[in-house]
Write an enzyme that holds these catalytic residues in place. Sequence first.
Site, PDB file in Angstrom:
ATOM      1  CG  HIS A 475      -2.209   0.757   1.001  1.00 20.67           C
ATOM      2  ND1 HIS A 475      -2.319   1.836   0.145  1.00 20.67           N
ATOM      3  CD2 HIS A 475      -3.452   0.589   1.523  1.00 20.67           C
ATOM      4  CE1 HIS A 475      -3.558   2.286   0.157  1.00 20.67           C
ATOM      5  NE2 HIS A 475      -4.263   1.551   0.975  1.00 20.67           N
ATOM      6  CB  THR A 604      -6.460   8.997   0.418  1.00 14.23           C
ATOM      7  OG1 THR A 604      -5.498   8.830   1.476  1.00 14.23           O
ATOM      8  CG2 THR A 604      -6.275   7.928  -0.634  1.00 14.23           C
TER       9      THR A 604
END
Length: 791
Positions: A475, A604
């Site tokens: 990730h 994000t």
Amino acid sequence: MAEAHQAVGFQFTVRPDGVDLKLSQEVIKNIYLSGVTAWKKRAIQFKNGVLAGVYPASPSSWLIVVIAMMSSLYIRVDPSLGMIDAIKENLPHRSETGNYLSAQTRAVLSAILFATGLWLFLIYLLRYTLKALLSYHGWIFESHGKMSTSTKLWLSLVKMFSGRRPLLYSFQASLPRLPVPSVDDTIQRYLESVRPLLDTKQYNQMEILANDFKESKAAQLQRYLILKSWWATNYVSDWWEEYIYLRSRSPIMVNSNFYIMDLLYMTPTHRQAARAGNVVHAMLQYRRKLERGEHAPLRALGTVPMCSTQMERMFNTTRIPGIETDIVQHLTDRKHLLVYHKGRFFQVWLYTGGRHLLPSELETQFQRILNDTSEPQPGELKLAALTAGSRVPWARARIKYFGQGVNKASLDAIESAAFFLTLDDEPQGYDPAKTRSLDSYAKSLLHGKCYDRWFDKSFNLISYPNGKMGINAEHSWADAPIVGHMWEYVLATDCFHLGYTEEGHCKGDVNKGLPCPSRLQWQIPAECQEAIEKSYLSAKQIADDVDFHGCLFTEFGKGLIKKCRTSPDAFIQLALQLAQFRDQGVFCLTYESSMTRMFRDGRTETVRSCTSEAEAFVRAMEDAGATKAQRLALFRKAADKHQNMYRLAMTGSGIDRHLFCLYIVSKYLGVDSPFLKKVLSEPWKLSTSQTPQQQLNLVDINKFPKYVGAGGGFGPVADDGYGVSYIIVGENLITFHISCKFSCPDTDSYRFGQHIWKAMVDIQALFKPENNKKIVEHAKYTQLENGKKHI
């Protein structure tokens, strides 16, 4: 090794009368073709780099400006207002060879120099004009289906300044920087977000902490953050990657890595080697376009560009463990793949004669590995468990046991590989006849056996004996939509462009003349084997604790929700709030991920979905005395609130990334802030994320409804909470991937799936009662006995 393979093309013997040199024509030919391909690749990369570098102008526009300036010399009109003459006067009258430059030559050179300067000025003017246009985000706050005249005009200007046929990285220089919100706005929104979670006394205490921070330390920290936003391309992303991902010392398996599934209903072939051959070849095609920057940039509304920075590290990337922090190592132009099968590691070269291996050639290589019956070397079987355990033991083992000799060479081969492929030996995939097939499939992708995925690689491709595939992704280097973009391209190419023979093999001739895949060699001492076993046992404990349930919601989908004139995402988020309250009896801090890729290097932001409006709606749904009209009105209000928060997050006005960065600055300065400590320590008991589908629109799912994916998911974030990934598939399907921990007696993924299902239908019943089907009697679910967890 590749260099060793090429070296055998030269054979020589020493004789008394000299050296007898023999050359292998086949290898010489391959070397020649490889060189030609490498130079072609460099030329294409250079060309596309120039095109992206001068975008939205083009190299031909430079020629037009030069011709215009040259023409002015002959019609005796000076558009430069004397600047060409000034340049001419400053040019040397004598050349380096001693010859004099004529007046005409100096006039031509001065016109070219002025034209080039004017051309570069126009490029920067176009870029900054486009950047100014892209800094406007009023369009995102307008009602769906309604576009104001000003927004239409703005869109027209964006299209006009965007140029034609942009490449992947064409817009990077024109993307605006992520703005730093004001402290007052962030604190106000934060207090608003925690109001439904705290009683009056707790809220008053939090308000005191927030106001004290705002009045004392906030201004100093904010100044440093604004300074960083001026200097760095993004004031959040580098710290987010470092402190949230790379500095974490806990295992990344389950806790960080995520997975993406294959097609839900279709399996193009049931031959494992053939499916892997097509998919790997499609990935190589994607990588080639990525390296050349030839993919089209993603654009909201088909016009507003999004940042493509994350895509740069998709291939040849590995997370390298460290004692205090990891690093992300990205290499370029590596030409091999690492394959794991039954405890053995194989190196497969992906190129021959300067070209990619064809799907049929890759199938041959993978079938050779599947047919190999050799045994793992001592310590090799569970070696990859080091990447599944805690980071510090892995970092120490890497330094001590893999720093030299054959171990270093083999580890380098893994870490420099394009990606990691596991040829699994247990079939997986969605099977409607098996009630838990999706659950088993997800757990296999998420953690496998804890030693059959190299969790440090940017992504692992997993191939199953029944032809199904999947991905496990690390990730830190990128977010799920980036990997999803590649996966959509690969699946479409596999099914609709490459295809299979009637027998299920890859198309094309079988080339059995390729050198066989080579086994990696290891010399793993007993002490290292003990470290591997410890990491394995630690990882297995984590994996065994994952309680997972996959849910295919087929009652209705995006199509029906939109007819209710509401956002599908807001609808699902409110259903999750209702499900959470029914499951736990309380509200909790809820994380929903949104993207900030309309800004340079954006990643994000968090949408705090549990709002006061959502709380009021949920309580009305649970209040038998509330009327349908009251519930619907509260739903509308809560949905509008959620949409507004989502839009604020997307446009740089979120809460959590700003508070996170303020906290990092406070740690650097040694400033103690009880408020920031409190904020950063709050657990996200409900963590949610929507994985986008149809980013590329390569497959018309209305014509091919079976060619849809199930999306992906992630592990639970909190020990006593849920992780929920949901994917809106077409018009009539929504998939939910629900995770929690068996060790928590208060959570159950299967039970939570029931609550989500019923909440979705109960909310839909507010609009059209006839859609409220008998959920309790639905065949997909059965009553849990005594509330016990399923095993």
